[in-house]
Design a protein around this motif. Sequence first.
Motif, PDB file in Angstrom:
ATOM      1  N   ILE A 137      52.669  40.388  42.406  1.00 54.28           N
ATOM      2  CA  ILE A 137      51.093  40.216  43.188  1.00 54.28           C
ATOM      3  C   ILE A 137      49.896  40.310  42.222  1.00 54.28           C
ATOM      4  O   ILE A 137      49.223  38.780  42.084  1.00 54.28           O
ATOM      5  N   ILE A 138      50.111  41.043  41.211  1.00 54.62           N
ATOM      6  CA  ILE A 138      48.777  41.020  40.494  1.00 54.62           C
ATOM      7  C   ILE A 138      48.870  39.787  39.518  1.00 54.62           C
ATOM      8  O   ILE A 138      47.499  38.453  39.331  1.00 54.62           O
ATOM      9  N   LYS A 167      46.021  36.430  40.226  1.00 53.58           N
ATOM     10  CA  LYS A 167      45.595  35.849  38.432  1.00 53.58           C
ATOM     11  C   LYS A 167      45.347  34.087  39.291  1.00 53.58           C
ATOM     12  O   LYS A 167      44.145  33.467  38.289  1.00 53.58           O
ATOM     13  N   LYS A 168      46.245  33.323  39.680  1.00 54.10           N
ATOM     14  CA  LYS A 168      46.549  32.257  39.774  1.00 54.10           C
ATOM     15  C   LYS A 168      45.665  31.879  40.733  1.00 54.10           C
ATOM     16  O   LYS A 168      45.802  30.319  40.555  1.00 54.10           O
ATOM     17  N   GLY A 169      44.569  32.797  41.383  1.00 52.11           N
ATOM     18  CA  GLY A 169      43.896  31.932  42.547  1.00 52.11           C
ATOM     19  C   GLY A 169      44.922  31.742  43.932  1.00 52.11           C
ATOM     20  O   GLY A 169      43.811  31.666  44.919  1.00 52.11           O
ATOM     21  N   HIS A 170      46.155  32.498  43.978  1.00 58.02           N
ATOM     22  CA  HIS A 170      46.516  32.358  45.301  1.00 58.02           C
ATOM     23  C   HIS A 170      45.458  33.957  45.921  1.00 58.02           C
ATOM     24  O   HIS A 170      45.303  35.173  45.577  1.00 58.02           O
ATOM     25  N   GLU A 185      45.645  46.151  49.822  1.00 60.23           N
ATOM     26  CA  GLU A 185      44.871  47.357  49.704  1.00 60.23           C
ATOM     27  C   GLU A 185      44.994  47.575  47.573  1.00 60.23           C
ATOM     28  O   GLU A 185      43.841  48.202  46.724  1.00 60.23           O
ATOM     29  N   LEU A 186      46.613  46.572  47.525  1.00 62.09           N
ATOM     30  CA  LEU A 186      46.556  46.918  45.826  1.00 62.09           C
ATOM     31  C   LEU A 186      45.520  45.629  45.080  1.00 62.09           C
ATOM     32  O   LEU A 186      45.035  46.194  43.566  1.00 62.09           O
ATOM     33  N   LEU A 187      45.709  44.577  45.746  1.00 61.80           N
ATOM     34  CA  LEU A 187      44.290  44.322  45.303  1.00 61.80           C
ATOM     35  C   LEU A 187      42.851  44.507  45.239  1.00 61.80           C
ATOM     36  O   LEU A 187      42.060  44.182  43.693  1.00 61.80           O
ATOM     37  N   SER A 188      42.543  44.979  46.514  1.00 57.05           N
ATOM     38  CA  SER A 188      41.096  45.761  46.038  1.00 57.05           C
ATOM     39  C   SER A 188      41.070  46.550  44.894  1.00 57.05           C
ATOM     40  O   SER A 188      39.919  46.683  44.150  1.00 57.05           O
ATOM     41  N   GLU A 189      42.538  47.608  44.719  1.00 58.81           N
ATOM     42  CA  GLU A 189      41.897  48.152  43.763  1.00 58.81           C
ATOM     43  C   GLU A 189      42.204  47.944  42.179  1.00 58.81           C
ATOM     44  O   GLU A 189      41.305  48.432  41.633  1.00 58.81           O
ATOM     45  N   LYS A 190      43.053  46.709  41.567  1.00 53.18           N
ATOM     46  CA  LYS A 190      42.771  46.159  40.710  1.00 53.18           C
ATOM     47  C   LYS A 190      41.143  45.165  40.170  1.00 53.18           C
ATOM     48  O   LYS A 190      41.006  44.859  39.623  1.00 53.18           O
ATOM     49  N   ALA A 229      40.553  41.430  44.987  1.00 54.47           N
ATOM     50  CA  ALA A 229      40.707  41.435  46.144  1.00 54.47           C
ATOM     51  C   ALA A 229      39.037  40.108  46.544  1.00 54.47           C
ATOM     52  O   ALA A 229      37.847  40.071  45.731  1.00 54.47           O
ATOM     53  N   PRO A 230      39.797  39.411  47.539  1.00 54.54           N
ATOM     54  CA  PRO A 230      38.520  38.322  47.698  1.00 54.54           C
ATOM     55  C   PRO A 230      37.335  39.036  48.402  1.00 54.54           C
ATOM     56  O   PRO A 230      37.015  40.191  48.650  1.00 54.54           O
TER      57      PRO A 230
END
Length: 148
Positions: free
Chosen positions: A35-36, A40-43, A71-76, A79-80
């Motif tokens: 997912i990370i 990072k590739k922009g998806h 939720e995972l992306l916002s923790e890392k 997130a957009p």
Amino acid sequence: MRKSRKKGSSHSTRPITSEVAAKVRLSEEEVVSLIIDYAKKGHKPSMIGMILRDQHGIALTKPLIGKKITELLSEKGLAPSTPEDLLNLIKKATRIRRHLEEHPKDFFSLRGLQLTESKIHRLAKYYKRRRLLPPDWRYEPSKMSLAS
């Protein structure tokens, strides 16, 4: 008008959550790293979910990692800045505005623009309440573009 019949009966069924985690061969850490990497590739989060479903056989991430993709992306911190559904509505309104510049007498599209912008305002109000958007955020069509 047909009000008595059920509309929209065609849809896919979500898999049962207890069976999902048992069928996936990847570990929780591998799914998180996938997912990370895709973020990072922009998806976008919805595209990440489709890639995980189609290429890796992961139907749902919540039973596996205990969190949704956003939720995972916002923790890392990946997130957009604006939620994806709001951004898609803004892009749709921009396309309709561009169409209306060429065809000013298209009143059906004008009505579609009104409906789309009211959806944008309702969704923005919801995201302000949930504190996903800053309280001073405003939808201004003159400043919005397809690139945002």
